[in-house]
Write a protein that holds these residues in place. Structure first.
Motif, mmCIF file in Angstrom:
data_model
loop_
_atom_site.group_PDB
_atom_site.id
_atom_site.type_symbol
_atom_site.label_atom_id
_atom_site.label_comp_id
_atom_site.label_asym_id
_atom_site.label_seq_id
_atom_site.Cartn_x
_atom_site.Cartn_y
_atom_site.Cartn_z
ATOM 1 N N ARG A 34 0.855 -1.179 0.000
ATOM 2 C CA ARG A 34 0.000 0.000 0.000
ATOM 3 C C ARG A 34 0.894 1.234 0.000
ATOM 4 O O ARG A 34 1.984 1.214 0.575
ATOM 5 C CB ARG A 34 -0.886 0.014 1.249
ATOM 6 C CG ARG A 34 -1.974 -1.036 1.230
ATOM 7 C CD ARG A 34 -2.720 -1.114 2.550
ATOM 8 N NE ARG A 34 -1.889 -1.426 3.704
ATOM 9 C CZ ARG A 34 -1.380 -2.626 3.983
ATOM 10 N NH1 ARG A 34 -1.612 -3.642 3.179
ATOM 11 N NH2 ARG A 34 -0.658 -2.827 5.062
ATOM 12 N N PRO A 35 0.456 2.296 -0.606
ATOM 13 C CA PRO A 35 1.284 3.513 -0.588
ATOM 14 C C PRO A 35 1.285 4.149 0.798
ATOM 15 O O PRO A 35 0.256 4.208 1.460
ATOM 16 C CB PRO A 35 0.630 4.423 -1.626
ATOM 17 C CG PRO A 35 -0.774 3.951 -1.719
ATOM 18 C CD PRO A 35 -0.752 2.487 -1.404
ATOM 19 N N ALA A 36 2.455 4.584 1.244
ATOM 20 C CA ALA A 36 2.567 5.318 2.502
ATOM 21 C C ALA A 36 2.824 6.785 2.202
ATOM 22 O O ALA A 36 3.234 7.540 3.058
ATOM 23 C CB ALA A 36 3.691 4.731 3.347
ATOM 24 N N GLY A 37 2.590 7.166 0.968
ATOM 25 C CA GLY A 37 2.790 8.531 0.507
ATOM 26 C C GLY A 37 2.746 8.537 -1.010
ATOM 27 O O GLY A 37 2.623 7.495 -1.649
ATOM 28 N N PRO A 38 2.866 9.696 -1.606
ATOM 29 C CA PRO A 38 2.814 9.785 -3.070
ATOM 30 C C PRO A 38 4.148 9.402 -3.711
ATOM 31 O O PRO A 38 5.174 9.271 -3.043
ATOM 32 C CB PRO A 38 2.499 11.263 -3.315
ATOM 33 C CG PRO A 38 3.107 11.955 -2.137
ATOM 34 C CD PRO A 38 2.943 11.014 -0.981
ATOM 35 N N LEU A 39 4.112 9.225 -5.012
ATOM 36 C CA LEU A 39 5.319 8.980 -5.809
ATOM 37 C C LEU A 39 5.903 10.331 -6.186
ATOM 38 O O LEU A 39 5.206 11.189 -6.735
ATOM 39 C CB LEU A 39 4.950 8.190 -7.071
ATOM 40 C CG LEU A 39 6.061 7.959 -8.094
ATOM 41 C CD1 LEU A 39 7.114 7.027 -7.531
ATOM 42 C CD2 LEU A 39 5.488 7.387 -9.377
ATOM 43 N N GLN A 40 7.176 10.526 -5.864
ATOM 44 C CA GLN A 40 7.861 11.762 -6.208
ATOM 45 C C GLN A 40 8.733 11.484 -7.433
ATOM 46 O O GLN A 40 9.648 10.672 -7.368
ATOM 47 C CB GLN A 40 8.735 12.238 -5.033
ATOM 48 C CG GLN A 40 9.421 13.556 -5.274
ATOM 49 C CD GLN A 40 8.444 14.708 -5.418
ATOM 50 O OE1 GLN A 40 7.490 14.818 -4.669
ATOM 51 N NE2 GLN A 40 8.682 15.563 -6.381
ATOM 52 N N ALA A 41 8.417 12.147 -8.537
ATOM 53 C CA ALA A 41 9.167 11.959 -9.784
ATOM 54 C C ALA A 41 10.030 13.192 -10.038
ATOM 55 O O ALA A 41 9.513 14.303 -10.117
ATOM 56 C CB ALA A 41 8.210 11.731 -10.943
ATOM 57 N N ASP A 42 11.331 12.991 -10.139
ATOM 58 C CA ASP A 42 12.288 14.046 -10.478
ATOM 59 C C ASP A 42 13.020 13.597 -11.734
ATOM 60 O O ASP A 42 13.877 12.705 -11.659
ATOM 61 C CB ASP A 42 13.291 14.269 -9.351
ATOM 62 C CG ASP A 42 12.659 14.827 -8.103
ATOM 63 O OD1 ASP A 42 11.836 15.738 -8.233
ATOM 64 O OD2 ASP A 42 12.983 14.343 -6.996
ATOM 65 N N VAL A 43 12.665 14.170 -12.881
ATOM 66 C CA VAL A 43 13.269 13.761 -14.138
ATOM 67 C C VAL A 43 13.753 14.978 -14.922
ATOM 68 O O VAL A 43 13.306 16.103 -14.683
ATOM 69 C CB VAL A 43 12.281 12.936 -15.007
ATOM 70 C CG1 VAL A 43 11.923 11.625 -14.330
ATOM 71 C CG2 VAL A 43 11.033 13.719 -15.332
ATOM 72 N N THR A 44 14.656 14.717 -15.832
ATOM 73 C CA THR A 44 15.175 15.737 -16.734
ATOM 74 C C THR A 44 14.916 15.273 -18.156
ATOM 75 O O THR A 44 15.241 14.138 -18.507
ATOM 76 C CB THR A 44 16.690 15.920 -16.520
ATOM 77 O OG1 THR A 44 16.917 16.253 -15.155
ATOM 78 C CG2 THR A 44 17.232 17.021 -17.393
ATOM 79 N N ALA A 45 14.329 16.144 -18.971
ATOM 80 C CA ALA A 45 14.061 15.836 -20.382
ATOM 81 C C ALA A 45 15.005 16.681 -21.220
ATOM 82 O O ALA A 45 15.199 17.867 -20.958
ATOM 83 C CB ALA A 45 12.616 16.145 -20.729
ATOM 84 N N ASP A 59 10.850 8.168 -6.369
ATOM 85 C CA ASP A 59 10.953 7.836 -4.957
ATOM 86 C C ASP A 59 9.564 7.771 -4.343
ATOM 87 O O ASP A 59 8.712 8.617 -4.635
ATOM 88 C CB ASP A 59 11.762 8.900 -4.202
ATOM 89 C CG ASP A 59 13.195 8.986 -4.680
ATOM 90 O OD1 ASP A 59 13.839 7.937 -4.782
ATOM 91 O OD2 ASP A 59 13.664 10.108 -4.937
ATOM 92 N N CYS A 60 9.363 6.774 -3.492
ATOM 93 C CA CYS A 60 8.112 6.686 -2.745
ATOM 94 C C CYS A 60 8.314 5.808 -1.522
ATOM 95 O O CYS A 60 9.250 5.004 -1.469
ATOM 96 C CB CYS A 60 6.970 6.165 -3.608
ATOM 97 S SG CYS A 60 7.177 4.488 -4.195
ATOM 98 N N ASN A 61 7.448 5.985 -0.548
ATOM 99 C CA ASN A 61 7.422 5.124 0.629
ATOM 100 C C ASN A 61 6.234 4.192 0.489
ATOM 101 O O ASN A 61 5.132 4.632 0.169
ATOM 102 C CB ASN A 61 7.294 5.943 1.917
ATOM 103 C CG ASN A 61 8.584 6.643 2.263
ATOM 104 O OD1 ASN A 61 9.661 6.133 2.006
ATOM 105 N ND2 ASN A 61 8.473 7.817 2.847
ATOM 106 N N LEU A 62 6.491 2.917 0.733
ATOM 107 C CA LEU A 62 5.434 1.917 0.593
ATOM 108 C C LEU A 62 5.290 1.141 1.892
ATOM 109 O O LEU A 62 6.267 0.900 2.598
ATOM 110 C CB LEU A 62 5.763 0.959 -0.557
ATOM 111 C CG LEU A 62 5.890 1.591 -1.934
ATOM 112 C CD1 LEU A 62 6.360 0.569 -2.945
ATOM 113 C CD2 LEU A 62 4.574 2.202 -2.371
ATOM 114 N N GLU A 63 4.076 0.738 2.178
ATOM 115 C CA GLU A 63 3.806 -0.114 3.329
ATOM 116 C C GLU A 63 3.593 -1.530 2.815
ATOM 117 O O GLU A 63 2.687 -1.788 2.027
ATOM 118 C CB GLU A 63 2.564 0.369 4.077
ATOM 119 C CG GLU A 63 2.334 -0.395 5.355
ATOM 120 C CD GLU A 63 1.130 0.114 6.118
ATOM 121 O OE1 GLU A 63 0.222 -0.699 6.367
ATOM 122 O OE2 GLU A 63 1.104 1.314 6.432
#
Length: 174
Positions: A34-45, A59-63
């Motif tokens: 289960r998600p313990a927070g949102p998905l943080q996307a840091d990308v460069t195009a 990056d994300c925290n998952l339970e």
């Protein structure tokens, strides 16, 4: 996370994108996580010839639920991301086929990156997760969690059909 490809190619420079993506619906059908927070996307195009290269990290925290002892625990997940996209005609994009496996075809002036980032997250989830490498799991008789308890000798159970053979080797030695 919408990327305007025409503006990117005209600027001929890197574009940094950062977005927070809610993944609760995405992970609702995945057992044991289960998600313990949102998905943080840091990308460069960045444009690279006829391609658009997108690289960065997710990056994300998952339970998780441990597959051995069934306890819940939280753990971060860090995923490197790198993909090349190529703008193709509408006919080629409609076919969904690509003649080269090194890029993802897309049509139009804008590229929505969110589905690709979510797919990358799903592909990097482990099939089974344990709370620790030395997790002892559950007692098969009582169902109690064996972690944190002293090791106890396991009684030797003999199949009742083989009970008659129990003393076979002892009787041969005498």
């Amino acid at each position: 996370m919408l990327l305007n490809v025409q503006e990117l190619k005209a600027a001929k420079t890197k574009l940094e994108l950062r977005e927070t993506i809610d993944i609760a619906d995405l992970l609702s059908q995945v057992p044991g996580v289960r998600p313990a927070g949102p998905l943080q996307a840091d990308v460069t195009a960045e444009p690279s010839g006829e391609f658009v290269k997108v690289a960065g990290k997710l990056d994300c925290n998952l339970e998780w639920t441990c597959v051995r002892c069934l306890t819940a625990f939280e753990e971060p997940l860090h995923i490197p991301y790198a993909e090349s996209f190529k703008q193709v005609s509408q006919e080629v994009a409609a076919l969904g086929e690509q003649d080269d496996e090194d890029f993802v075809p897309f049509h139009g002036d804008r590229l929505e990156l969110r589905p690709y980032l979510q797919d990358e997250l799903l592909l990097n989830l482990p099939l089974s997760k344990t709370c620790s490498e030395d997790c002892k799991g559950l007692d098969p008789e009582t169902g109690e969690n064996l972690n944190g308890k002293p090791d106890r000798p396991q009684p030797i159970k003999i199949d009742p059909r083989l009970e008659a053979l129990k003393g076979w080797f002892d009787s041969e030695r005498s």
